[in-house]
Scaffold this motif. Structure first.
Motif, PDB file in Angstrom:
ATOM      1  N   HIS A  37       0.813  -1.217   0.000  1.00 31.14           N
ATOM      2  CA  HIS A  37       0.000   0.000   0.000  1.00 31.14           C
ATOM      3  C   HIS A  37       0.850   1.272   0.000  1.00 31.14           C
ATOM      4  CE1 HIS A  37       0.903  -0.743   4.219  1.00 31.14           C
ATOM      5  NE2 HIS A  37       0.750   0.556   4.410  1.00 31.14           N
ATOM      6  N   ILE A  60      -3.127  -3.744  -1.312  1.00 28.94           N
ATOM      7  CA  ILE A  60      -3.789  -3.356  -2.563  1.00 28.94           C
ATOM      8  C   ILE A  60      -3.510  -4.323  -3.708  1.00 28.94           C
ATOM      9  CG2 ILE A  60      -3.889  -0.895  -1.968  1.00 28.94           C
ATOM     10  CD1 ILE A  60      -1.483  -0.461  -3.861  1.00 28.94           C
ATOM     11  N   LYS A  64      -2.389  -3.441  -8.729  1.00 29.88           N
ATOM     12  CA  LYS A  64      -2.631  -2.043  -8.372  1.00 29.88           C
ATOM     13  C   LYS A  64      -1.314  -1.354  -7.990  1.00 29.88           C
ATOM     14  CE  LYS A  64      -5.814   1.202  -7.148  1.00 29.88           C
ATOM     15  NZ  LYS A  64      -5.303   2.289  -7.965  1.00 29.88           N
ATOM     16  N   GLN A  67       0.701  -0.689 -11.089  1.00 30.16           N
ATOM     17  CA  GLN A  67       0.086   0.390 -11.875  1.00 30.16           C
ATOM     18  C   GLN A  67       0.380   1.754 -11.248  1.00 30.16           C
ATOM     19  OE1 GLN A  67      -3.969  -1.029 -11.944  1.00 30.16           O
ATOM     20  NE2 GLN A  67      -3.693  -2.059 -13.911  1.00 30.16           N
ATOM     21  N   LEU A  68       0.312   1.835  -9.920  1.00 26.49           N
ATOM     22  CA  LEU A  68       0.627   3.098  -9.232  1.00 26.49           C
ATOM     23  C   LEU A  68       2.050   3.537  -9.568  1.00 26.49           C
ATOM     24  CD1 LEU A  68      -0.778   2.637  -5.596  1.00 26.49           C
ATOM     25  CD2 LEU A  68      -1.496   4.353  -7.272  1.00 26.49           C
ATOM     26  N   ALA A  96      -0.844  -5.449 -15.136  1.00 27.77           N
ATOM     27  CA  ALA A  96      -0.163  -4.604 -14.155  1.00 27.77           C
ATOM     28  C   ALA A  96       0.757  -3.593 -14.821  1.00 27.77           C
ATOM     29  CB  ALA A  96       0.646  -5.481 -13.201  1.00 27.77           C
TER      30      ALA A  96
END
Length: 123
Positions: A37, A60, A64, A67-68, A96
């Protein structure tokens, strides 16, 4: 020569330990995290040359988290190697936005090869 840094995200302590030992033997600095996270904070603090990302990582998840990272202009050039025991790992890695993937269980030589390849591409 500076040691290259590998950051491993996995919630399995045994895998973290095994990967860390193997990669340290190959001359890398290794940092580990059992959650994803706070990926941006971790990456800005550690500044890894390559990241190993597990699919099923709290809180997460690997997709995710990757991707962040890939959306962040400061960190989107860091290669992410997605690793998972899922049969459809290539699709997960693609979703991803990972640069490469490694199926679990993996051969230790495969681990070293994929990490060194990823680092070479950024050099």
């Amino acid at each position: 020569m500076n040691k290259k840094k590998v950051l491993i995200f996995d919630d399995d302590a045994n895998i973290l330990e095994l990967c860390a030992i193997v990669l340290q033997d190959f001359g890398y600095d290794v940092e580990v995290s059992e959650t994803s996270h706070d990926i941006i904070e971790k990456v800005s603090e550690i500044k890894p040359d390559v990241i190993l990302m597990d699919n099923w990582i709290p809180d997460i998840g690997g997709i995710k988290a990757t991707q962040l990272l890939k959306k962040d202009p400061d960190f989107n050039r860091i290669p992410v190697i997605y690793f998972s025991a899922n049969n459809d790992i290539h699709l997960l890695a693609q979703t991803a936005g990972a640069d490469a993937y490694l199926s679990k269980p993996f051969d230790l030589t495969e681990l070293e090869n994929i990490v060194s390849e990823a680092i070479k591409k950024t050099a």
